[in-house]
Motif scaffolding. Structure first.
Motif, short mmCIF file in Angstrom:
data_model
loop_
_atom_site.label_atom_id
_atom_site.label_comp_id
_atom_site.label_asym_id
_atom_site.label_seq_id
_atom_site.Cartn_x
_atom_site.Cartn_y
_atom_site.Cartn_z
N ALA A 1 0.82 -1.21 0.00
CA ALA A 1 0.00 0.00 0.00
C ALA A 1 0.86 1.27 0.00
N SER A 2 2.18 1.09 -0.08
CA SER A 2 3.09 2.24 0.03
C SER A 2 3.24 2.97 -1.31
N LYS A 3 3.75 4.20 -1.21
CA LYS A 3 4.01 5.01 -2.40
C LYS A 3 5.04 4.31 -3.29
N LEU A 4 6.02 3.69 -2.64
CA LEU A 4 7.08 2.99 -3.36
C LEU A 4 6.51 1.86 -4.22
N ALA A 5 5.60 1.06 -3.64
CA ALA A 5 5.01 -0.06 -4.38
C ALA A 5 4.16 0.47 -5.54
N THR A 6 3.50 1.60 -5.32
CA THR A 6 2.68 2.21 -6.37
C THR A 6 3.57 2.63 -7.54
N GLU A 7 4.75 3.19 -7.21
CA GLU A 7 5.69 3.60 -8.27
C GLU A 7 6.26 2.38 -9.00
N GLU A 8 6.53 1.31 -8.23
CA GLU A 8 7.14 0.11 -8.80
C GLU A 8 6.15 -0.67 -9.66
N PHE A 9 4.89 -0.77 -9.17
CA PHE A 9 3.85 -1.52 -9.90
C PHE A 9 2.59 -0.65 -10.04
N PRO A 10 2.65 0.36 -10.91
CA PRO A 10 1.51 1.30 -11.00
C PRO A 10 0.21 0.64 -11.47
N ASN A 11 0.32 -0.45 -12.21
CA ASN A 11 -0.90 -1.08 -12.76
C ASN A 11 -1.42 -2.25 -11.91
N PHE A 12 -0.76 -2.51 -10.78
CA PHE A 12 -1.17 -3.63 -9.92
C PHE A 12 -2.01 -3.11 -8.76
N ASP A 13 -2.92 -3.99 -8.27
CA ASP A 13 -3.59 -3.65 -7.01
C ASP A 13 -2.72 -4.13 -5.86
N VAL A 14 -3.14 -3.84 -4.62
CA VAL A 14 -2.30 -4.16 -3.45
C VAL A 14 -2.04 -5.67 -3.32
N GLY A 15 -3.02 -6.48 -3.71
CA GLY A 15 -2.85 -7.94 -3.63
C GLY A 15 -1.77 -8.45 -4.57
N GLN A 16 -1.78 -7.92 -5.81
CA GLN A 16 -0.77 -8.33 -6.79
C GLN A 16 0.63 -7.91 -6.33
#
Length: 712
Positions: free
Chosen positions: A413-428
């Motif tokens: 749910a972090s900003k970092l994960a959003t940047e790394e996987f912008p097209n994935f949801d939190v589960g992915q």
């Protein structure tokens, strides 16, 4: 105060080692850099010694600053005597300085200050001196004043006693003695606010322990119970001993009329002013001691977890288990690249097991999956059953491993994960992280706040700044010990490299994206804001494979390249031999290390390190750790029988034992008393996180879901 001498004595090292290390720290060198590349200067002090030295240096310098402030304040008041100056200068703790400063510290309006405003200080002095021929009541009549609201002699005496009570409470000598007596003879007592209520704190509902024997994890548990308003906690001091001590110190004419009033002032001083303050101080001391111990254990656990060996060369299926929303899967290739993601529903309420197996078989065929990395969260047990059934149905050699997924949801749910996987949801994102955790635990876990990685105890109840600083130090030591590939490392991983902050880490990644891969370490100097000092600190910890300079693949620092090449010539080692895996046994060719070091212009410890690198370039210290257990079958808790012998992985070490994963979803506890035949003070003397251990089942409680294990 000679700070260097004090630190040298405390750490049991030479004075010159401390002096030289402080110089290096003051020049802006980091602990990992000093530890690895300045061994000649420090006398080979290790990471732990250097961090302890740095911590004590900060404390003692703060102490000196506090002393200077206190001396200046008291001098401004015109009350600084030579004796007081010496006492303050000789004080070794902030508490001791505070005790000496207390009488001169600006106070809020107290009962004593009000009494002084009423002109009753003279009467307090008369009582204190114990010399008057008159009765105190008679002396007090002279202080009656309608204007100052002192209407009777009794009012005057009451005010004088308030002045005396505060004076006794402010006396540094008394406070020190009372604090020591309370530490030595006092008790920590906890009781239940509601003795009938059920809670996890029931063992502390009627609990008493000597302060000097108080154990860290119990202190933290009691503190939490108090914070949750379940327990009432107090310090039970040796009051009779304390009052006796004060009487002896203050009353020297027991038959004098003053004695009666002094006794009353002493009793009031202790009960109203001293006891609550000392209780707070001792509770804080106990908490600090408990937190320091817990942080130390957390740090050691975290170090072991981060240094788990990578499982290289495998295509991994990351499995984030869940019930209602389905299990999220991510296929990750051996380099960590996500190839595919999907959601399956083999668990309640859908329970589409056949469909899930078909999808899994197709994924295994399509991507050549060799390992399934299963998170240990909700629905892990049910997912594991499906995996085991599947592995029996397929021909391919696929294993599975259960991974501690603590912090995966925080990362996803972090900003970092959003940047790394912008097209994935939190589960992915979580499934991808679970897969990568087995491929390279260090590279993946650095993306998560260390406090969210579940290898501590009571971590949310302690000083978060102290915890954060300590854990950051552990991560730094691990990352720099392993080193990172400059051309593949993520910004979060680079942030922990010596000399690199968040901005520089982002600048390195941006430079790499815009200019392609780094060809050599010198190219780092082209990165915006990365100057010569940062380069000096970071260069040795960053590796470049396939670049212009063969030594860039090693941990040899660029400052030693010339000497290293000279050494290679002397030993007959070519660049090609180094590329093909190094030259084993070359240390045996150096008959006199000291002489060789002198010939090539290096210090002896640095030469020894360089030779190790030439023997095995870019060696990974994690290779020496035990590999995780890969499974192909499963046990259920109900299958466990007392006496059963199993292999397990240490998941967490705490003050009173260790939790062991034995493959039944519920970790078992080995109590400290069941670890070894010999006496040990702490479980860390026997086990560490990630260790593979042999255990025997000695108890199974299905109702409470508790498994008791023994290593004896």
């Amino acid at each position: 105060m000679n700070i260097q001498k004090i630190i040298a004595e405390e750490l049991g090292v030479k004075l010159w080692q401390v002096e030289k290390t402080i110089e290096l720290i003051d020049e802006g060198n980091t602990i990992p850099f000093i530890s690895r590349y300045r061994k000649e200067v420090t006398g080979s002090l290790n990471d732990e010694q250097l961090r302890n030295l740095d911590e004590r240096l900060t404390y003692l310098r703060n102490l000196e600053e506090k002393k200077a402030t206190v001396l200046s304040t008291i001098e401004e008041q015109g009350k600084l005597t030579d004796e007081l100056r010496k006492q303050i200068e000789d004080a070794m703790t902030l508490v001791a300085v505070e005790d000496l400063y207390r009488p001169y510290k600006p106070k809020r309006r107290t009962r004593a200050t009000i009494a002084k405003e009423k002109g009753l200080e003279g009467l307090a002095n008369i009582i204190s001196l114990q010399m008057t021929d008159k009765t105190i009541l008679k002396e007090a009549e002279a202080y009656i004043s309608e204007e100052k609201e002192v209407l009777t002699a009794e009012d005057a005496i009451a005010g004088a006693k308030d002045i005396l009570a505060e004076a006794y409470a402010d006396e540094a000598e008394y406070r020190t003695a009372i604090r020591d007596m309370t530490r030595k003879k006092g008790k920590l007592v906890s009781t239940a606010k509601d003795p009938e209520a059920k809670s996890v704190y029931e063992m502390y509902y009627d609990f008493t322990e000597d302060i000097k024997k108080a154990v860290g994890y119990r202190i933290l548990a009691i503190n939490r119970g108090e914070a949750e308003k379940i327990l009432t906690v107090k310090i039970e001091a040796p009051v009779d001993d304390i009052i006796r001590y004060l009487n002896k110190k203050i009353i020297y004419k027991a038959d004098h009329d003053s004695a009666t009033y002094i006794l009353e002032a002493i009793s009031d001083s202790y009960e109203r002013l001293i006891a609550p303050s000392i209780e707070r101080e001792i509770r804080n001391e106990l908490t600090d001691m408990a937190e320091e111990g817990a942080i130390n254990v957390f740090g050691k656990n975290l170090h072991q977890l981060l240094m788990q060996p990578p499982v290289a060369g495998q295509t991994v299926l990351g499995w984030d288990p869940a019930f209602r929303t389905g299990c999220k899967l991510a296929v990750v290739d051996p380099t960590g690249k996500v190839l595919d993601t999907i959601v399956i529903y083999p668990t309640e309420p859908q329970k589409k097991i056949a469909e899930a197996k078909q999808i899994l078989k197709k994924l295994i065929d399509k991507y050549g999956i060799t390992l399934i990395s299963l998170g240990n969260g909700t629905a892990s047990r049910e997912s594991e059953m499906v995996i085991v059934e599947l592995l029996k149905e397929i021909k391919q050699d696929v294993k599975y491993v259960i991974v501690n997924e603590a912090g995966a949801s925080v990362y996803s749910a972090s900003k970092l994960a959003t940047e790394e996987f912008p097209n994935f949801d939190v589960g992915q994102r979580s499934a991808a992280s679970i897969a990568r955790r087995i491929q390279d635990p260090l590279a993946e876990l650095v993306k998560i706040d260390p406090k969210s990685i579940g290898v501590g105890q009571y971590q949310h109840d302690m000083n978060q700044k102290n915890l954060g600083n300590a854990l950051t130090g552990v991560v730094e030591d691990c990352v720099n010990s392993v080193g990172v590939d400059l051309n593949t490392a993520s910004a979060p991983l680079l942030e922990y490299i010596s000399g690199i902050n968040k901005t520089l880490a982002k600048n390195i990644v941006t430079y790499r994206e815009e200019n392609g891969q780094f060809k050599n370490r010198k190219e780092l100097l082209k990165v915006p804001k990365l100057g010569p000092k940062a380069y000096e600190q970071c260069a040795g910890f960053l590796r470049i494979n396939g670049g212009d300079e063969i030594l860039d693949t090693t941990s040899v620092h660029p400052e030693s390249y010339e000497a290293t090449k000279n050494l290679m010539t002397k030993l007959g080692i070519s660049d090609e031999e180094l590329k093909s895996g190094g030259m084993k046994g070359i240390s045996g060719k150096i008959t006199n290390t000291a002489k060789m070091a002198e010939e090539i212009g290096l210090g002896e410890p640095t030469l020894v390190d360089i030779v190790k690198e030439l023997e095995k370039p870019g060696r990974d210290p994690r290779e020496e750790m035990e590999k995780p257990i890969l499974r192909s079958d499963v046990l259920d808790m109900k299958d466990l029988k007392v006496g059963m012998e199993l292999k397990g992985t240490v998941r967490n070490v705490i003050d009173f034992g260790a939790f062991i994963d034995i493959g039944v979803h519920q970790d078992g506890l080995v109590h400290i008393s069941k670890m070894t035949d010999r006496y040990i003070k702490h479980p860390l003397e026997v086990v560490s996180v990630g260790d593979i251990v042999d255990v025997t089942v000695i108890g199974v409680d299905m109702e409470k879901k508790r498994i008791q294990l023994s290593m004896i």
